[in-house]
Design a protein around this motif. Structure first.
Motif, PDB file in Angstrom:
ATOM      1  N   LYS A 122     -12.933   7.448  25.887  1.00  0.00           N
ATOM      2  CA  LYS A 122     -14.119   7.118  26.688  1.00  0.00           C
ATOM      3  C   LYS A 122     -13.867   7.372  28.180  1.00  0.00           C
ATOM      4  O   LYS A 122     -14.719   7.917  28.888  1.00  0.00           O
ATOM      5  N   SER A 123     -12.670   6.993  28.636  1.00  0.00           N
ATOM      6  CA  SER A 123     -12.333   7.193  30.040  1.00  0.00           C
ATOM      7  C   SER A 123     -12.232   8.671  30.385  1.00  0.00           C
ATOM      8  O   SER A 123     -12.672   9.105  31.456  1.00  0.00           O
ATOM      9  N   GLU A 124     -11.654   9.467  29.486  1.00  0.00           N
ATOM     10  CA  GLU A 124     -11.557  10.905  29.725  1.00  0.00           C
ATOM     11  C   GLU A 124     -12.939  11.526  29.895  1.00  0.00           C
ATOM     12  O   GLU A 124     -13.170  12.343  30.788  1.00  0.00           O
ATOM     13  N   VAL A 125     -13.887  11.133  29.030  1.00  0.00           N
ATOM     14  CA  VAL A 125     -15.247  11.659  29.115  1.00  0.00           C
ATOM     15  C   VAL A 125     -15.888  11.254  30.441  1.00  0.00           C
ATOM     16  O   VAL A 125     -16.529  12.068  31.122  1.00  0.00           O
ATOM     17  N   ASN A 126     -15.718   9.998  30.819  1.00  0.00           N
ATOM     18  CA  ASN A 126     -16.372   9.496  32.024  1.00  0.00           C
ATOM     19  C   ASN A 126     -15.781  10.042  33.311  1.00  0.00           C
ATOM     20  O   ASN A 126     -16.492  10.197  34.310  1.00  0.00           O
ATOM     21  N   PHE A 127     -14.491  10.356  33.310  1.00  0.00           N
ATOM     22  CA  PHE A 127     -13.869  10.893  34.524  1.00  0.00           C
ATOM     23  C   PHE A 127     -13.809  12.414  34.503  1.00  0.00           C
ATOM     24  O   PHE A 127     -14.450  13.078  35.316  1.00  0.00           O
ATOM     25  N   LEU A 128     -13.052  12.999  33.566  1.00  0.00           N
ATOM     26  CA  LEU A 128     -12.897  14.455  33.551  1.00  0.00           C
ATOM     27  C   LEU A 128     -14.210  15.170  33.268  1.00  0.00           C
ATOM     28  O   LEU A 128     -14.382  16.330  33.648  1.00  0.00           O
ATOM     29  N   GLY A 129     -15.131  14.502  32.584  1.00  0.00           N
ATOM     30  CA  GLY A 129     -16.435  15.103  32.328  1.00  0.00           C
ATOM     31  C   GLY A 129     -17.256  15.291  33.592  1.00  0.00           C
ATOM     32  O   GLY A 129     -18.215  16.066  33.603  1.00  0.00           O
ATOM     33  N   ARG A 130     -16.886  14.603  34.661  1.00  0.00           N
ATOM     34  CA  ARG A 130     -17.633  14.696  35.914  1.00  0.00           C
ATOM     35  C   ARG A 130     -16.837  15.382  37.024  1.00  0.00           C
ATOM     36  O   ARG A 130     -17.372  15.630  38.099  1.00  0.00           O
ATOM     37  N   ILE A 131     -15.563  15.626  36.776  1.00  0.00           N
ATOM     38  CA  ILE A 131     -14.695  16.133  37.834  1.00  0.00           C
ATOM     39  C   ILE A 131     -14.441  17.621  37.673  1.00  0.00           C
ATOM     40  O   ILE A 131     -14.167  18.102  36.586  1.00  0.00           O
ATOM     41  N   SER A 197     -12.263  10.978  47.482  1.00  0.00           N
ATOM     42  CA  SER A 197     -13.671  10.876  47.089  1.00  0.00           C
ATOM     43  C   SER A 197     -14.219   9.528  47.554  1.00  0.00           C
ATOM     44  O   SER A 197     -13.466   8.599  47.845  1.00  0.00           O
ATOM     45  N   GLU A 198     -15.534   9.432  47.638  1.00  0.00           N
ATOM     46  CA  GLU A 198     -16.153   8.210  48.154  1.00  0.00           C
ATOM     47  C   GLU A 198     -15.733   6.989  47.335  1.00  0.00           C
ATOM     48  O   GLU A 198     -15.386   5.939  47.882  1.00  0.00           O
ATOM     49  N   LYS A 199     -15.809   7.116  46.013  1.00  0.00           N
ATOM     50  CA  LYS A 199     -15.305   6.085  45.109  1.00  0.00           C
ATOM     51  C   LYS A 199     -13.929   6.542  44.674  1.00  0.00           C
ATOM     52  O   LYS A 199     -13.780   7.295  43.718  1.00  0.00           O
ATOM     53  N   LYS A 200     -12.924   6.141  45.411  1.00  0.00           N
ATOM     54  CA  LYS A 200     -11.575   6.651  45.181  1.00  0.00           C
ATOM     55  C   LYS A 200     -11.164   6.498  43.716  1.00  0.00           C
ATOM     56  O   LYS A 200     -11.312   5.439  43.132  1.00  0.00           O
ATOM     57  N   VAL A 201     -10.647   7.571  43.152  1.00  0.00           N
ATOM     58  CA  VAL A 201     -10.187   7.552  41.769  1.00  0.00           C
ATOM     59  C   VAL A 201      -8.671   7.382  41.756  1.00  0.00           C
ATOM     60  O   VAL A 201      -7.948   8.164  42.373  1.00  0.00           O
ATOM     61  N   ILE A 202      -8.192   6.357  41.066  1.00  0.00           N
ATOM     62  CA  ILE A 202      -6.759   6.109  40.926  1.00  0.00           C
ATOM     63  C   ILE A 202      -6.345   6.569  39.532  1.00  0.00           C
ATOM     64  O   ILE A 202      -6.880   6.085  38.533  1.00  0.00           O
ATOM     65  N   HIS A 203      -5.402   7.485  39.460  1.00  0.00           N
ATOM     66  CA  HIS A 203      -4.993   8.036  38.169  1.00  0.00           C
ATOM     67  C   HIS A 203      -4.320   6.976  37.310  1.00  0.00           C
ATOM     68  O   HIS A 203      -4.550   6.860  36.123  1.00  0.00           O
ATOM     69  N   ALA A 219      -0.305  24.207  38.670  1.00  0.00           N
ATOM     70  CA  ALA A 219      -0.229  22.859  38.105  1.00  0.00           C
ATOM     71  C   ALA A 219      -1.580  22.159  38.137  1.00  0.00           C
ATOM     72  O   ALA A 219      -2.342  22.281  39.103  1.00  0.00           O
ATOM     73  N   LYS A 220      -1.861  21.421  37.048  1.00  0.00           N
ATOM     74  CA  LYS A 220      -3.097  20.652  36.945  1.00  0.00           C
ATOM     75  C   LYS A 220      -2.774  19.279  36.371  1.00  0.00           C
ATOM     76  O   LYS A 220      -1.999  19.155  35.416  1.00  0.00           O
ATOM     77  N   ILE A 221      -3.388  18.256  36.948  1.00  0.00           N
ATOM     78  CA  ILE A 221      -3.171  16.882  36.495  1.00  0.00           C
ATOM     79  C   ILE A 221      -4.016  16.624  35.255  1.00  0.00           C
ATOM     80  O   ILE A 221      -5.203  16.988  35.208  1.00  0.00           O
ATOM     81  N   SER A 222      -3.433  15.982  34.260  1.00  0.00           N
ATOM     82  CA  SER A 222      -4.135  15.687  33.020  1.00  0.00           C
ATOM     83  C   SER A 222      -4.087  14.196  32.714  1.00  0.00           C
ATOM     84  O   SER A 222      -3.477  13.416  33.445  1.00  0.00           O
ATOM     85  N   ASP A 223      -4.724  13.811  31.612  1.00  0.00           N
ATOM     86  CA  ASP A 223      -4.687  12.459  31.052  1.00  0.00           C
ATOM     87  C   ASP A 223      -5.291  11.414  31.988  1.00  0.00           C
ATOM     88  O   ASP A 223      -4.586  10.721  32.717  1.00  0.00           O
ATOM     89  N   PHE A 224      -6.610  11.305  31.929  1.00  0.00           N
ATOM     90  CA  PHE A 224      -7.328  10.307  32.725  1.00  0.00           C
ATOM     91  C   PHE A 224      -7.741   9.110  31.858  1.00  0.00           C
ATOM     92  O   PHE A 224      -8.693   8.403  32.170  1.00  0.00           O
ATOM     93  N   GLY A 225      -6.989   8.898  30.801  1.00  0.00           N
ATOM     94  CA  GLY A 225      -7.331   7.837  29.867  1.00  0.00           C
ATOM     95  C   GLY A 225      -7.259   6.438  30.426  1.00  0.00           C
ATOM     96  O   GLY A 225      -7.909   5.526  29.905  1.00  0.00           O
ATOM     97  N   VAL A 226      -6.463   6.246  31.484  1.00  0.00           N
ATOM     98  CA  VAL A 226      -6.365   4.899  32.069  1.00  0.00           C
ATOM     99  C   VAL A 226      -6.760   4.907  33.548  1.00  0.00           C
ATOM    100  O   VAL A 226      -6.453   3.978  34.300  1.00  0.00           O
ATOM    101  N   GLY A 244       0.633   1.785  32.399  1.00  0.00           N
ATOM    102  CA  GLY A 244       1.341   2.908  33.005  1.00  0.00           C
ATOM    103  C   GLY A 244       2.584   3.220  32.205  1.00  0.00           C
ATOM    104  O   GLY A 244       2.698   2.842  31.049  1.00  0.00           O
ATOM    105  N   THR A 245       3.535   3.893  32.822  1.00  0.00           N
ATOM    106  CA  THR A 245       4.777   4.248  32.150  1.00  0.00           C
ATOM    107  C   THR A 245       5.955   3.747  32.970  1.00  0.00           C
ATOM    108  O   THR A 245       6.022   3.995  34.183  1.00  0.00           O
ATOM    109  N   LEU A 246       6.854   3.058  32.323  1.00  0.00           N
ATOM    110  CA  LEU A 246       8.014   2.480  32.993  1.00  0.00           C
ATOM    111  C   LEU A 246       8.777   3.538  33.771  1.00  0.00           C
ATOM    112  O   LEU A 246       9.025   4.628  33.268  1.00  0.00           O
TER     113      LEU A 246
END
Length: 391
Positions: A122-131, A197-203, A219-226, A244-246
């Protein structure tokens, strides 16, 4: 060929991602997607964030056809979300194509038993779908057919930065110093776009496995699930559960659950350290005092004469000590314990661009003045710290 999506966790890295609550039905799950919004985000010079998702909606039948019915030989990897398959689509219509025709895509298929997977889908659709940005992986479309949830991405031929730094595959070529600097700069550009961006996106889960490389090592950043929208209304942080990841999670977020835009900057600093050393952020196979890369290597970064000793031995002869020292100094700023003392990603980007320029000038100078006995001011042979390699 590397993985197109870095969804496989390394055996020496532990995940902090949580399992979300069960969702009662497919209908209620899909309605959540429609109700969420990432609107109000501005257009950047090199990218944009749309008011509504701009993607193709695929049927499950199309996904089966594109992947040869999800056959084993199409499998690229597997992670918490589910499995990732190679698929083929026609260029103009984005309809399924026979292998060898059209173009390759990467298709993530949700594990129906994974509640975590649905939240990330759901998060991937809502973020990457608009970016839209050159340094963010492109989400071409999605499928929500009955209980099946899938995501369709552009295919990244060279796999993840992680697979190259730590050579998960025997035939993976080690990255040169120049290529590593380029990758770091590209990733910084992507994060800077998100943060400005106006509504700052934190990866929120920036790491080497989430930096993917195309055929030219762009290089391209991936995985916007969280991913999360940044603070609003004058607030400095977002309060949220720790995900996140330790090894990459910023200390203030780990201890308080307070997520800042500059929490991403800490993760970027850890990746810079991995780029320099060729060592994983966390590796339980190393001696106890050396398992956490930041805690182990940070004291060496303060002293110019120690920089050579921590550099990846595969980089010998490829870098100038000036450039390596500048990267070390930037890394130190990024991994500051106090988030207020960390630079912005715009500053990080500008610094890396200037380091690249210095690196180019140094290479030109070496061509004009080759090393010889008549030039005693050239540096003597360097003895590097020898790091073990783990698959």
């Amino acid at each position: 060929m590397g993985l197109c999506l870095a969804s496989l966790a390394s055996p020496s890295t532990r995940s902090l991602r949580y399992e979300s609550k069960n969702v009662s039905s497919s209908k209620s799950r899909y309605s959540e997607i429609e109700s969420e919004s990432v609107s109000g985000l501005i257009v950047s010079k090199s990218g944009k964030i749309l008011e509504t998702p701009n993607m193709k909606v695929f049927s499950y039948v199309e996904m089966k056809a594109a992947t040869k019915n999800f056959k084993l030989d199409a499998l690229l990897g597997e992670g918490g979300f589910g499995k990732v398959y190679k698929g083929w689509l026609h260029h103009n219509t984005l309809t399924p194509a026979k292998p060898g025709s059209g173009f390759i895509v990467a298709i993530k298929k949700l594990n129906t038993q994974s509640n975590q997977g649905f939240q990330e889908w759901k998060s991937e659709v809502n973020f990457l779908g608009r970016i839209s940005h050159p340094n963010l992986v492109k989400l071409l479309g999605y499928c929500m057919d009955d209980k099946e949830l899938l995501l369709v991405y552009e295919f990244m031929q060279k796999g993840s930065l992680e697979s190259h730094l730590f050579r998960r595959h025997v035939n993976t070529e080690p990255l040169s110093w120049n290529t590593r600097l380029k990758i770091a700069t590209d990733a910084a550009r992507g994060l800077a776009f998100l943060h400005t961006s106006e509504k700052k996106v934190i990866h929120r889960d920036f790491k080497a496995s989430n930096i993917l490389l195309d055929g030219n090592y762009n290089a391209k950043i991936s995985d916007f699930g969280v991913a999360k929208l940044g603070p609003s209304g004058g607030d400095s942080h977002v309060s949220t559960r720790i995900i996140g990841t330790l090894g990459y999670v910023a200390p203030e977020y780990m201890s308080t659950g307070h997520l800042y835009v500059k929490s991403d900057v800490y993760g970027f600093g850890v990746v810079l350290l991995e780029i320099m050393t060729g060592l994983r952020a966390i590796d339980i196979k190393r001696p106890k005092a050396e398992q956490n890369l930041v805690e182990w290597i940070k004291p060496f970064l303060y002293k110019k004469r120690e920089i050579k000793s921590i550099m990846d031995e595969k980089l010998e002869g490829q870098y100038s000590i000036k450039a390596a020292t500048q990267v070390a100094q930037l890394t130190l700023k990024c991994i500051e314990s106090n988030h207020k003392n960390r630079p912005s990603m715009q500053h990080v980007l500008h610094t890396l661009e200037s380091i690249q320029a210095v690196n180019v000038e140094t290479k030109k100078s070496k061509k004009l003045h080759p090393r010889s006995a008549t030039f005693p001011h050239f540096p003597q042979p360097i003895y590097h710290y020898s790091a073990p390699m783990y698959p």
